[in-house]
Design a protein around this motif. Structure first.
Motif, mmCIF file in Angstrom:
data_model
loop_
_atom_site.group_PDB
_atom_site.id
_atom_site.type_symbol
_atom_site.label_atom_id
_atom_site.label_comp_id
_atom_site.label_asym_id
_atom_site.label_seq_id
_atom_site.Cartn_x
_atom_site.Cartn_y
_atom_site.Cartn_z
ATOM 1 N N GLY A 133 88.238 23.003 -23.657
ATOM 2 C CA GLY A 133 86.875 22.539 -22.951
ATOM 3 C C GLY A 133 86.402 23.167 -21.083
ATOM 4 N N ARG A 134 86.883 22.238 -20.994
ATOM 5 C CA ARG A 134 86.654 22.284 -19.581
ATOM 6 C C ARG A 134 87.034 23.173 -18.768
ATOM 7 N NH1 ARG A 134 88.539 17.818 -15.011
ATOM 8 N NH2 ARG A 134 87.034 19.033 -12.584
ATOM 9 N N LEU A 135 88.686 24.092 -19.194
ATOM 10 C CA LEU A 135 88.876 25.129 -18.882
ATOM 11 C C LEU A 135 88.472 26.708 -19.505
ATOM 12 C CD1 LEU A 135 92.573 24.543 -18.873
ATOM 13 C CD2 LEU A 135 90.724 24.945 -16.790
ATOM 14 N N MET A 136 87.535 26.073 -20.711
ATOM 15 C CA MET A 136 87.202 27.337 -21.366
ATOM 16 C C MET A 136 85.450 27.940 -21.280
ATOM 17 S SD MET A 136 87.297 27.393 -25.356
ATOM 18 C CE MET A 136 86.705 28.117 -26.291
ATOM 19 N N VAL A 137 85.401 26.622 -20.079
ATOM 20 C CA VAL A 137 83.952 27.211 -19.568
ATOM 21 C C VAL A 137 83.953 27.395 -18.540
ATOM 22 C CG1 VAL A 137 81.971 25.402 -18.199
ATOM 23 C CG2 VAL A 137 82.695 25.033 -20.682
ATOM 24 N N MET A 138 84.745 26.972 -16.913
ATOM 25 C CA MET A 138 85.053 28.206 -16.131
ATOM 26 C C MET A 138 85.302 29.366 -16.426
ATOM 27 S SD MET A 138 87.293 25.123 -15.102
ATOM 28 C CE MET A 138 88.044 26.054 -12.748
ATOM 29 N N ALA A 139 86.517 29.597 -17.569
ATOM 30 C CA ALA A 139 86.781 31.407 -17.988
ATOM 31 C C ALA A 139 85.352 32.003 -17.877
ATOM 32 C CB ALA A 139 87.755 31.024 -18.576
ATOM 33 N N ARG A 140 84.265 31.264 -18.902
ATOM 34 C CA ARG A 140 83.435 32.027 -19.065
ATOM 35 C C ARG A 140 82.359 32.318 -17.153
ATOM 36 N NH1 ARG A 140 86.302 32.501 -22.422
ATOM 37 N NH2 ARG A 140 86.418 32.249 -24.961
ATOM 38 N N MET A 141 82.541 31.073 -17.019
ATOM 39 C CA MET A 141 81.528 31.221 -15.836
ATOM 40 C C MET A 141 82.254 32.117 -14.713
ATOM 41 S SD MET A 141 78.900 29.083 -16.007
ATOM 42 C CE MET A 141 77.950 28.696 -14.408
ATOM 43 N N ALA A 142 83.473 32.404 -15.019
ATOM 44 C CA ALA A 142 84.148 33.634 -13.537
ATOM 45 C C ALA A 142 84.136 35.278 -14.014
ATOM 46 C CB ALA A 142 85.671 33.090 -13.889
ATOM 47 N N GLN A 143 83.546 35.234 -15.170
ATOM 48 C CA GLN A 143 83.131 36.207 -15.864
ATOM 49 C C GLN A 143 81.573 37.003 -15.197
ATOM 50 O OE1 GLN A 143 82.980 35.963 -20.812
ATOM 51 N NE2 GLN A 143 85.261 36.040 -20.268
ATOM 52 N N PRO A 144 82.166 38.621 -15.495
ATOM 53 C CA PRO A 144 80.586 39.286 -14.688
ATOM 54 C C PRO A 144 79.710 38.607 -15.562
ATOM 55 C CG PRO A 144 82.438 40.679 -15.214
ATOM 56 C CD PRO A 144 83.146 39.437 -15.773
ATOM 57 N N VAL A 145 78.169 38.332 -15.066
ATOM 58 C CA VAL A 145 76.809 38.390 -15.574
ATOM 59 C C VAL A 145 76.963 39.488 -16.429
ATOM 60 C CG1 VAL A 145 74.989 38.382 -15.115
ATOM 61 C CG2 VAL A 145 76.355 37.180 -13.812
ATOM 62 N N ALA A 146 76.711 39.673 -17.934
ATOM 63 C CA ALA A 146 75.996 40.394 -18.818
ATOM 64 C C ALA A 146 74.249 41.222 -17.786
ATOM 65 C CB ALA A 146 75.854 39.876 -20.431
ATOM 66 N N ASP A 147 75.059 42.274 -18.244
ATOM 67 C CA ASP A 147 73.445 42.848 -17.939
ATOM 68 C C ASP A 147 71.832 43.237 -18.903
ATOM 69 O OD1 ASP A 147 75.223 44.330 -16.416
ATOM 70 O OD2 ASP A 147 75.216 46.383 -18.378
ATOM 71 N N ILE A 148 71.610 43.083 -17.895
ATOM 72 C CA ILE A 148 69.838 42.623 -18.468
ATOM 73 C C ILE A 148 69.330 44.114 -19.543
ATOM 74 C CG2 ILE A 148 67.625 42.009 -18.384
ATOM 75 C CD1 ILE A 148 68.338 40.795 -15.618
ATOM 76 N N PRO A 149 68.999 43.042 -20.483
ATOM 77 C CA PRO A 149 68.920 45.158 -21.301
ATOM 78 C C PRO A 149 67.147 45.525 -20.782
ATOM 79 C CG PRO A 149 69.315 42.386 -23.013
ATOM 80 C CD PRO A 149 68.949 42.125 -21.678
ATOM 81 N N LEU A 150 67.427 46.637 -20.912
ATOM 82 C CA LEU A 150 66.392 47.672 -20.628
ATOM 83 C C LEU A 150 65.319 47.830 -21.688
ATOM 84 C CD1 LEU A 150 68.375 49.484 -17.819
ATOM 85 C CD2 LEU A 150 67.209 47.493 -17.596
ATOM 86 N N THR A 151 65.578 47.460 -22.855
ATOM 87 C CA THR A 151 65.029 47.940 -23.811
ATOM 88 C C THR A 151 63.397 47.437 -23.498
ATOM 89 O OG1 THR A 151 66.409 47.886 -25.530
ATOM 90 C CG2 THR A 151 64.512 48.207 -26.728
ATOM 91 N N PRO A 152 62.127 48.055 -23.830
ATOM 92 C CA PRO A 152 60.769 47.717 -23.625
ATOM 93 C C PRO A 152 60.518 46.890 -25.374
ATOM 94 C CG PRO A 152 60.973 50.019 -23.700
ATOM 95 C CD PRO A 152 62.314 49.880 -23.638
ATOM 96 N N LEU A 153 59.994 45.302 -24.517
ATOM 97 C CA LEU A 153 59.698 44.808 -25.885
ATOM 98 C C LEU A 153 57.701 45.214 -26.641
ATOM 99 C CD1 LEU A 153 59.989 42.095 -23.631
ATOM 100 C CD2 LEU A 153 61.241 42.788 -25.540
ATOM 101 N N ARG A 154 57.585 45.245 -27.036
ATOM 102 C CA ARG A 154 56.842 45.691 -28.281
ATOM 103 C C ARG A 154 55.260 44.532 -27.390
ATOM 104 N NH1 ARG A 154 57.803 45.384 -34.346
ATOM 105 N NH2 ARG A 154 55.472 46.161 -34.476
ATOM 106 N N ASP A 155 54.040 45.305 -27.412
ATOM 107 C CA ASP A 155 53.200 44.454 -26.491
ATOM 108 C C ASP A 155 52.478 43.796 -27.281
ATOM 109 O OD1 ASP A 155 51.644 46.855 -25.406
ATOM 110 O OD2 ASP A 155 52.091 46.864 -27.259
ATOM 111 N N GLU A 156 52.139 44.456 -28.944
ATOM 112 C CA GLU A 156 51.309 43.996 -30.627
ATOM 113 C C GLU A 156 51.121 42.327 -29.223
ATOM 114 O OE1 GLU A 156 53.740 47.085 -31.986
ATOM 115 O OE2 GLU A 156 54.554 45.729 -30.898
#
Length: 340
Positions: A310-333
C-alpha cells in the motif's frame, strides 16, 4: 485474445522463453499444476519480452532495434501491452500471450502499467536517492509482477492480504538480484544503490566498484539481503493461502532466490568477481525443503517489512505526472441569478 494465435502455440513459445531466460524460475514453475504453469509462463514471456525491448537485448543477447531511443522503446512496450489487453493482435507473440493470460485471470491495465513504469525509470537514466526510491523501483519491476502472478494463481482481487504477500516475494527477489548484480549494473551505467546509502558508507558517486570500497560494498549487500529476508519471511506466510502445489512452487522460488542473496553475503568481497548462481543440485535441495515447509506450514515473522504494498503504491501514484485539468466549459444553469 491471443492475437488470433492458438493458445497451444502461445504456451509452447512461452515455455521456450522461460527455459532460455530463467533457470531458477523454470525449476519452481514446474511444481505448479499444468494450468497454473502454463499461465505463469505466458506472463513470464511478456515480462521477458518487455525487459529485452527496454534493454535492446534478446534473452541477454543483442537485439536489433535500429536507432530507437530508450524512451521510444518503453512507449512501444506500453502501446503493445494496452493493445493486447484490449484483445487486439500485436504481431508479437509475447504480447499476444499477455492478452491471453489477462483474459483468463483478470489482469488489468493498471497492473501492467505498474510494471512498465519500472522500465520507464530505467529509460530516464533514473537513480534512487533514498531507500524509499529504491523500494518504489523494486515494486515496479518485481513487486507488481508478484501481484500479477498471484492473480495467475487464482487469488481474487479482494484478497488484499495475500496480494500484499505476493508483492513481498517480488520485492525480496529484486533486492537479492540487486545485491548480486551490482557489478553488472555498474558496467551498464546503472546503480540501484540509494545515493544516501553511498554517502553513509563514504563511497563517491561512480566509484562503487573500485577495490578500495569493496568492504563498504559488502556492508551494502548485507543490508540489501537483510531487507530481502524480511520480505521473504512475510511472503512465506502468504503462501499458506494458496493451493498445495502453488504453495510448494512459491516456497521453492523463495528458497532459490534467497540462496542467491545468502551466497553473495558469504562470498563477501569476492561476490562480484563472477555471477553468483545456485547449482542444479542446490536447487533440488531447495525444492525438497520447500515441500517440507508446504506440508508443515511457515513460521510467522517476528517483524513485518517496513515497506508495504500500500505504501509503495501510494508512492508510485504520487510520482506520476499530474493529470490534465479538463477544459470542458461547465453549464451555468441555476448559477447566475435570473433577472426578474
Amino acid at each position: 485474445m491471443g492475437g488470433g494465435r492458438s493458445r497451444a502455440a502461445l504456451v509452447k513459445r512461452a515455455h521456450e522463453s522461460i527455459a532460455k531466460g530463467s533457470k531458477s524460475f523454470t525449476v519452481a514453475s514446474w511444481l505448479f499444476d499444468k494450468q497454473t504453469r502454463d499461465r505463469s509462463h505466458l506472463l513470464y514471456a511478456w515480462c521477458r519480452r518487455c525487459d529485452d525491448i527496454a534493454d535492446g537485448q534478446d534473452h541477454g543477447g543483442t537485439l536489433k532495434l535500429d536507432a530507437s531511443s530508450a524512451e521510444d522503446r518503453v512507449r512501444a512496450i506500453r502501446i503493445l501491452t494496452h493493445r493486447a489487453l484490449d484483445g487486439q493482435p500485436t504481431a508479437d507473440i509475447a504480447f499476444d500471450a499477455l492478452g491471453q493470460v489477462a483474459s483468463e485471470c483478470g489482469l488489468t491495465r493498471e497492473m501492467a502499467d505498474d510494471v512498465i513504469d519500472g522500465f520507464a525509470l530505467d529509460a530516464e537514466g533514473w537513480r534512487p536517492r533514498t531507500e524509499g526510491d529504491l523500494m518504489r523501483y523494486c515494486y515496479h519491476v518485481a513487486g507488481a509482477v508478484g501481484v500479477m502472478m498471484a492473480k495467475v494463481m487464482g487469488v481474487p482481487g479482494d484478497a488484499t492480504e495475500t496480494l500484499d504477500r505476493a508483492c513481498d516475494l517480488g520485492l525480496a527477489f529484486q533486492l537479492n538480484n540487486i545485491a548480486r548484480d551490482i557489478s553488472e549494473d555498474d558496467a551498464a551505467g546503472r546503480c540501484y544503490i540509494p545515493e544516501e546509502w553511498l554517502a553513509e558508507y563514504d563511497i563517491p558517486p561512480g566509484e562503487l566498484m573500485k577495490p578500495a570500497y569493496r568492504k563498504q560494498l559488502v556492508k551494502i549487500a548485507q543490508r540489501l539481503v537483510r531487507m530481502a529476508e524480511r520480505h521473504e519471511a512475510a511472503a512465506r506466510v502468504g503462501a499458506a493461502h494458496l493451493k498445495f502445489r502453488q504453495r510448494w512452487a512459491v516456497l521453492a522460488a523463495a528458497n532459490i532466490y534467497g540462496a542467491i542473496g545468502h551466497e553473495v553475503v558469504s562470498q563477501a568481497e569476492l561476490a562480484w568477481d563472477h555471477r553468483v548462481h545456485t547449482s542444479a543440485f542446490d536447487k533440488l535441495g531447495h525444492v525438497a525443503a520447500a515441500f517440507k515447509e508446504a506440508m508443515a506450514g511457515s513460521w510467522e515473522p517476528q517483524e513485518m517489512p517496513e515497506w508495504t504494498r500500500g505504501r509503495l503504491m501510494v508512492m508510485a501514484r504520487m510520482a506520476q505526472p499530474v493529470a490534465d485539468i479538463p477544459l470542458t466549459p461547465l453549464r451555468d444553469e441555476d448559477v447566475r441569478r435570473k433577472e426578474d
